[in-house]
Design a protein around this motif. Structure first.
Motif, PDB file in Angstrom:
ATOM      1  N   GLN A   9       0.833  -1.199   0.000  1.00  0.00           N
ATOM      2  CA  GLN A   9       0.000   0.000   0.000  1.00  0.00           C
ATOM      3  C   GLN A   9       0.867   1.248   0.000  1.00  0.00           C
ATOM      4  O   GLN A   9       0.516   2.277  -0.572  1.00  0.00           O
ATOM      5  CB  GLN A   9      -0.910  -0.010   1.214  1.00  0.00           C
ATOM      6  CG  GLN A   9      -1.934   1.115   1.245  1.00  0.00           C
ATOM      7  CD  GLN A   9      -2.905   0.969   2.395  1.00  0.00           C
ATOM      8  OE1 GLN A   9      -2.923  -0.036   3.100  1.00  0.00           O
ATOM      9  NE2 GLN A   9      -3.733   1.971   2.608  1.00  0.00           N
ATOM     10  N   PRO A  34      -2.120  -2.006 -17.908  1.00  0.00           N
ATOM     11  CA  PRO A  34      -1.430  -0.714 -17.826  1.00  0.00           C
ATOM     12  C   PRO A  34      -1.088  -0.333 -16.387  1.00  0.00           C
ATOM     13  O   PRO A  34      -1.752  -0.774 -15.434  1.00  0.00           O
ATOM     14  CB  PRO A  34      -2.468   0.266 -18.394  1.00  0.00           C
ATOM     15  CG  PRO A  34      -3.792  -0.371 -18.078  1.00  0.00           C
ATOM     16  CD  PRO A  34      -3.565  -1.863 -18.028  1.00  0.00           C
ATOM     17  N   TYR A  36      -0.413   3.205 -14.078  1.00  0.00           N
ATOM     18  CA  TYR A  36      -0.610   4.643 -14.070  1.00  0.00           C
ATOM     19  C   TYR A  36       0.196   5.272 -12.929  1.00  0.00           C
ATOM     20  O   TYR A  36       0.367   4.674 -11.869  1.00  0.00           O
ATOM     21  CB  TYR A  36      -2.089   4.987 -13.885  1.00  0.00           C
ATOM     22  CG  TYR A  36      -2.957   4.555 -15.042  1.00  0.00           C
ATOM     23  CD1 TYR A  36      -3.492   3.274 -15.091  1.00  0.00           C
ATOM     24  CD2 TYR A  36      -3.232   5.424 -16.088  1.00  0.00           C
ATOM     25  CE1 TYR A  36      -4.275   2.871 -16.153  1.00  0.00           C
ATOM     26  CE2 TYR A  36      -4.018   5.031 -17.158  1.00  0.00           C
ATOM     27  CZ  TYR A  36      -4.536   3.749 -17.184  1.00  0.00           C
ATOM     28  OH  TYR A  36      -5.299   3.355 -18.248  1.00  0.00           O
ATOM     29  N   GLN A  38       0.315   8.815 -10.609  1.00  0.00           N
ATOM     30  CA  GLN A  38      -0.481   9.980 -10.234  1.00  0.00           C
ATOM     31  C   GLN A  38       0.279  10.834  -9.234  1.00  0.00           C
ATOM     32  O   GLN A  38       0.595  10.374  -8.126  1.00  0.00           O
ATOM     33  CB  GLN A  38      -1.831   9.563  -9.636  1.00  0.00           C
ATOM     34  CG  GLN A  38      -2.730  10.744  -9.291  1.00  0.00           C
ATOM     35  CD  GLN A  38      -4.044  10.315  -8.674  1.00  0.00           C
ATOM     36  OE1 GLN A  38      -4.145   9.276  -8.031  1.00  0.00           O
ATOM     37  NE2 GLN A  38      -5.077  11.127  -8.862  1.00  0.00           N
ATOM     38  N   GLY A  41      -2.632  16.111  -6.651  1.00  0.00           N
ATOM     39  CA  GLY A  41      -3.381  17.171  -7.307  1.00  0.00           C
ATOM     40  C   GLY A  41      -3.534  16.996  -8.802  1.00  0.00           C
ATOM     41  O   GLY A  41      -4.056  17.896  -9.477  1.00  0.00           O
ATOM     42  N   LYS A  42      -3.101  15.869  -9.330  1.00  0.00           N
ATOM     43  CA  LYS A  42      -3.185  15.619 -10.776  1.00  0.00           C
ATOM     44  C   LYS A  42      -3.986  14.354 -11.044  1.00  0.00           C
ATOM     45  O   LYS A  42      -4.221  13.530 -10.161  1.00  0.00           O
ATOM     46  CB  LYS A  42      -1.781  15.456 -11.377  1.00  0.00           C
ATOM     47  CG  LYS A  42      -0.850  16.621 -11.123  1.00  0.00           C
ATOM     48  CD  LYS A  42      -1.309  17.872 -11.834  1.00  0.00           C
ATOM     49  CE  LYS A  42      -0.303  19.004 -11.662  1.00  0.00           C
ATOM     50  NZ  LYS A  42      -0.761  20.253 -12.312  1.00  0.00           N
ATOM     51  N   GLY A  43      -4.403  14.189 -12.289  1.00  0.00           N
ATOM     52  CA  GLY A  43      -5.052  12.955 -12.688  1.00  0.00           C
ATOM     53  C   GLY A  43      -4.031  11.871 -12.981  1.00  0.00           C
ATOM     54  O   GLY A  43      -2.879  12.163 -13.291  1.00  0.00           O
ATOM     55  N   PRO A  44      -4.433  10.606 -12.877  1.00  0.00           N
ATOM     56  CA  PRO A  44      -3.513   9.525 -13.248  1.00  0.00           C
ATOM     57  C   PRO A  44      -3.104   9.644 -14.708  1.00  0.00           C
ATOM     58  O   PRO A  44      -3.888  10.071 -15.556  1.00  0.00           O
ATOM     59  CB  PRO A  44      -4.352   8.265 -13.009  1.00  0.00           C
ATOM     60  CG  PRO A  44      -5.441   8.680 -12.076  1.00  0.00           C
ATOM     61  CD  PRO A  44      -5.734  10.110 -12.419  1.00  0.00           C
ATOM     62  N   PHE A  89      -0.861   3.046  -9.776  1.00  0.00           N
ATOM     63  CA  PHE A  89      -1.995   2.135  -9.885  1.00  0.00           C
ATOM     64  C   PHE A  89      -1.714   1.121 -10.986  1.00  0.00           C
ATOM     65  O   PHE A  89      -1.313   1.500 -12.089  1.00  0.00           O
ATOM     66  CB  PHE A  89      -3.276   2.881 -10.262  1.00  0.00           C
ATOM     67  CG  PHE A  89      -3.797   3.817  -9.209  1.00  0.00           C
ATOM     68  CD1 PHE A  89      -3.489   5.161  -9.244  1.00  0.00           C
ATOM     69  CD2 PHE A  89      -4.616   3.348  -8.195  1.00  0.00           C
ATOM     70  CE1 PHE A  89      -3.964   6.031  -8.291  1.00  0.00           C
ATOM     71  CE2 PHE A  89      -5.107   4.214  -7.223  1.00  0.00           C
ATOM     72  CZ  PHE A  89      -4.779   5.566  -7.278  1.00  0.00           C
ATOM     73  N   PHE A 103      -9.004  -1.656 -11.424  1.00  0.00           N
ATOM     74  CA  PHE A 103      -7.817  -1.029 -10.865  1.00  0.00           C
ATOM     75  C   PHE A 103      -7.407  -1.682  -9.553  1.00  0.00           C
ATOM     76  O   PHE A 103      -8.252  -2.134  -8.769  1.00  0.00           O
ATOM     77  CB  PHE A 103      -8.076   0.454 -10.582  1.00  0.00           C
ATOM     78  CG  PHE A 103      -8.029   1.328 -11.800  1.00  0.00           C
ATOM     79  CD1 PHE A 103      -9.189   1.615 -12.495  1.00  0.00           C
ATOM     80  CD2 PHE A 103      -6.837   1.865 -12.242  1.00  0.00           C
ATOM     81  CE1 PHE A 103      -9.156   2.417 -13.625  1.00  0.00           C
ATOM     82  CE2 PHE A 103      -6.789   2.674 -13.371  1.00  0.00           C
ATOM     83  CZ  PHE A 103      -7.961   2.940 -14.058  1.00  0.00           C
ATOM     84  N   ARG A 105      -5.637  -0.919  -5.795  1.00  0.00           N
ATOM     85  CA  ARG A 105      -5.958   0.148  -4.859  1.00  0.00           C
ATOM     86  C   ARG A 105      -4.881   1.222  -4.774  1.00  0.00           C
ATOM     87  O   ARG A 105      -5.076   2.235  -4.111  1.00  0.00           O
ATOM     88  CB  ARG A 105      -6.240  -0.436  -3.480  1.00  0.00           C
ATOM     89  CG  ARG A 105      -7.531  -1.219  -3.431  1.00  0.00           C
ATOM     90  CD  ARG A 105      -7.851  -1.715  -2.047  1.00  0.00           C
ATOM     91  NE  ARG A 105      -9.158  -2.371  -2.020  1.00  0.00           N
ATOM     92  CZ  ARG A 105      -9.659  -2.992  -0.976  1.00  0.00           C
ATOM     93  NH1 ARG A 105      -8.985  -3.026   0.161  1.00  0.00           N
ATOM     94  NH2 ARG A 105     -10.846  -3.564  -1.040  1.00  0.00           N
TER      95      ARG A 105
END
Lengths: 113, 113
Positions: A9, A34, A36, A38, A41-44, A89, A103, A105
């Motif tokens: 985690q 895939p 990702y 992140q 404050g941003k998107g993945p 992720f 996805f 966690r």
């Protein structure tokens, strides 16, 4: 039922070390995996992705290792840098099917300078 | 290409108010999604759409509604806002085919007081 289990985690590594994040899945219909990244404050954003017909894919310092028989895949970050500190992720997709990703966690990675 | 854009970036609502979160993509993707992300948690799917005029519920649809009148736009409507809807909302889109990974917008941070 969580179909993609991601661990750990949270992860703390020193600069220059190797960061390893693991994911395990159950549904053998998944055929696209895939990862990702992140930042706060941003998107993945897509980092790297793999299909199960290859066991490894490398892009720069980032490598996906895939074990189809064990239904596991992992992200390795070589020579980890403080700028790699982010949440990661993993995901699994059935292409040709629903295309809806499942996805993990997420793993919060901190790289100390 | 602008990718996936979301407006507003931030919003504070009072309990019982309603609002619409806007999402637009310019990649001609058929699939679009709405997720919410709570602190330290992963991504939870609220609604998704596989094309204009077609929407379906995800994991946590209660309290939300969506519509998809065009390929580009996928607004999320919150009716009668509740404190439990305080979260960060991400819109995403994806293609089908060989590389079905998702492209995420920058997010909308919503607080319900």
């Amino acid at each position: 039922q969580q179909q993609v289990k991601q661990s750990p985690q949270s992860l703390i590594v020193q600069k220059g070390g190797i960061s390893i994040i693991n994911c395990a899945y159950e549904n053998t219909a998944f055929d696209y995996f895939p990862w990702y990244q992140q930042f706060p404050g941003k998107g993945p954003a897509l980092l790297i992705a793999i299909r199960p017909d290859v066991s490894e894919k490398k892009e720069g310092r980032f490598t996906i290792s895939f074990n189809k028989s064990a239904k596991q895949f992992s992200l390795h970050i070589m020579d980890s840098q403080p700028g790699d500190s982010a949440t990661y992720f993993c995901a699994a997709i059935t292409s040709g099917g629903s295309y809806i990703p499942t996805f993990g966690r997420g793993t919060s990675l901190i790289v100390h300078p | 290409n602008a990718g996936v854009t979301q407006t507003p970036k931030f919003r504070i609502l009072k309990i019982g108010q309603s609002m619409t979160l806007q999402c637009t993509q310019d990649m001609n993707h058929n699939y679009m999604y709405w997720y919410r992300q709570d602190p330290g948690m992963g991504l939870k799917l609220i609604y998704y759409s596989v094309g204009a005029g077609i929407t379906d519920k995800g994991e946590v649809p209660n309290g939300y509604n969506v519509s998809r009148s065009t390929t580009e736009d996928f607004p999320l409507r919150l009716e009668l806002a509740a404190p439990s809807q305080t979260s960060v909302y991400f819109c995403a889109s994806s293609d089908t085919g060989w590389a079905p990974e998702q492209f995420f917008g920058p997010g909308t941070r919503l607080t319900v007081l």
